[in-house]
Design a protein around this motif. Structure first.
Motif, short mmCIF file in Angstrom:
data_model
loop_
_atom_site.label_atom_id
_atom_site.label_comp_id
_atom_site.label_asym_id
_atom_site.label_seq_id
_atom_site.Cartn_x
_atom_site.Cartn_y
_atom_site.Cartn_z
N VAL A 69 -83.79 72.03 -24.31
CA VAL A 69 -83.17 72.36 -25.61
C VAL A 69 -82.00 71.42 -25.85
O VAL A 69 -81.84 70.86 -26.95
CB VAL A 69 -82.69 73.83 -25.62
N TYR A 70 -81.19 71.20 -24.82
CA TYR A 70 -80.05 70.30 -24.95
C TYR A 70 -80.50 68.88 -25.26
O TYR A 70 -80.03 68.24 -26.19
CB TYR A 70 -79.22 70.32 -23.66
N HIS A 71 -81.46 68.40 -24.45
CA HIS A 71 -81.90 67.02 -24.55
C HIS A 71 -82.55 66.74 -25.91
O HIS A 71 -82.31 65.71 -26.54
CB HIS A 71 -82.91 66.76 -23.42
N PHE A 72 -83.37 67.71 -26.35
CA PHE A 72 -84.09 67.53 -27.62
C PHE A 72 -83.14 67.39 -28.80
O PHE A 72 -83.37 66.62 -29.71
CB PHE A 72 -85.04 68.72 -27.84
N HIS A 73 -82.06 68.17 -28.76
CA HIS A 73 -81.16 68.18 -29.91
C HIS A 73 -79.97 67.25 -29.78
O HIS A 73 -79.16 67.16 -30.69
CB HIS A 73 -80.68 69.62 -30.18
#
Lengths: 279, 152
Positions: B115-119
């Protein structure tokens, strides 16, 4: 200049011209909304949120402004405000698929994946043909770690919308993670063609090219291919046996040692070099 | 896709009540944490790094406690091995326990990390683990050796 021309500029992604067109336009919810979208396209999310707030002062129920405010606040990391704005929009139009998917996106940013999944399901039932829920579903399944399913949904998304940059991007990431670098490059190139303004995507396409050009990545790419490492070990042993026949045990030992170094490098390279597999 | 959906419940806010969120600090790469496990951090060091990462990723209190539990559970075999055999066993038990704990905490962090990496829109979204990892490797080894000698 008029609201209509500003609207057209925003639609075709010309934010500077849109702002020029809006320079002398009287303040109204529509004008604030278009100005906000232009700033949003310029990635000036503070100004975009400010425009949305100014417009909502004039008309607190204007759905496009609530949508814009949600987008801008999410980009600014203000997820609670983004959620309240999109819920206010949904209160007026609870069956809007784009709004439901927008809410799912806010929830995904806040790691509320189960609730986002329920929203995407609801949207898919309301309009089974809509592209919005398909894009949200692809992102969601990727975040849930269901890579195969995300790739499957990406293919189905591309059947409905062959120009979906997200669909091409997701398939590119999957090919990249499997070591199919040529196919990944093609996917990223397709995505860049469909969404030329996306900096992240352009970065990704560039890094995918760099992967094949930088020999330091080759052992990792080999290890990612199905059976790649087995092939590598068999090849190394075959060469070592040949080397033993020609130059004796020392040469064979050197061959095996060199292969072990390459093998270990292949494993640690993603942690040492920058792995370009982001989406 | 056939589950009944309570629309009213779906349209209630949940993010304002979330107790934790991203802290603004960059987390560490999940794969890098394996080096802490291998080079002396052991179960406790690996758990400590994962706990710090969980805070930076804004993971829930429950997930943080699970990381603590995995780390403590991973330490038990080391203590038993040291008590039943000799303290020297820690040379092998430390990385072995670290790797087992790494497996568990990796799975716990995987989804929030995505979630962190994607956003993330940062060019390099992760911080270097080198300094903190080196410190925890030394501390983890010292703690494990101390425990092994204490239970002999």
């Amino acid at each position: 200049m008029s609201l209509e021309s500003a609207q057209r500029y925003v639609e075709i992604g010309r934010p500077h011209q849109a702002l020029e067109a809006l320079a002398d336009v009287e303040p109204s919810p529509e004008a604030h909304c278009l100005r906000g979208y232009a700033h949003y396209q310029l990635e000036d999310f503070d100004r975009a949120a400010e425009c949305a707030r100014d417009g909502l002062d004039l008309d607190p129920t204007y759905i496009d402004l609530l949508h814009l405010f949600s987008l801008a606040e999410a980009e600014r990391g203000q997820l609670a405000d983004a959620e309240l704005a999109i819920l206010a929009a949904l209160e007026q139009d609870p069956e809007s698929v784009p709004l439901l998917c927008r809410y799912a996106d806010v929830l995904m940013r806040g790691a509320q994946l189960e609730k986002a999944q329920q929203l995407v399901m609801l949207a898919s039932r309301l309009d089974p043909e809509a592209v919005e829920w398909r894009e949200a579903a692809v992102t969601l399944e990727y975040l849930l770690g269901h890579d195969e399913y995300a790739a499957d949904l990406s293919r189905r998304l591309l059947e409905v919308d062959p120009e979906s940059a997200l669909g091409h991007r997701m398939l590119g990431v999957q090919e990249l993670n499997r070591g199919n670098i040529g196919a990944a490059q093609q996917r990223f190139a397709d995505a860049v063609r469909d969404q030329p303004d996306d900096d992240l995507l352009a970065d990704q396409a560039r890094h995918a090219r760099a992967l094949t050009q930088n020999p330091l990545w080759w052992p990792t790419l080999l290890s990612m291919r199905p059976g790649g490492m087995l092939l590598g070990w068999c090849g190394a042993i075959a060469v070592a046996v040949g080397a033993a026949a020609v130059g004796g045990g020392t040469l064979a030992g050197l061959v095996v040692f060199a292969w072990v170094v390459i093998w270990i490098w292949g494993l640690v390279a993603p942690a040492v070099l920058r792995w370009p597999g982001r989406v | 896709m056939s589950r009944a959906v309570d629309r009213d419940a779906l349209l209630q806010p949940v993010l304002a009540d979330a107790r934790h969120g991203p802290t603004g600090y960059q987390p560490w790469r999940l794969q890098s944490q394996v080096y802490v496990a291998l080079f002396g951090g052991g179960a406790l060091g690996t758990g400590l790094i994962a706990f710090g990462n969980a805070v930076m990723l804004g993971m829930s209190t429950r997930a943080r406690w699970m990381i603590v539990a995995v780390a403590l559970l991973g330490e038990i075999p080391l203590v038993i091995a040291a008590a039943l055999t000799k303290p020297g066993v820690v040379q092998l038990a430390n990385p072995a326990a670290g790797l087992i704990v790494f497996g568990g905490v990796y799975l716990l962090q995987r989804r929030p990390d995505r979630v962190y990496h994607f956003h993330s829109d940062e060019d390099e979204p992760y911080a270097s683990l080198f300094g903190a990892g080196l410190l925890v490797c030394i501390l983890g080894r010292v703690v494990d050796v101390s425990i092994a000698y204490a239970v002999m």
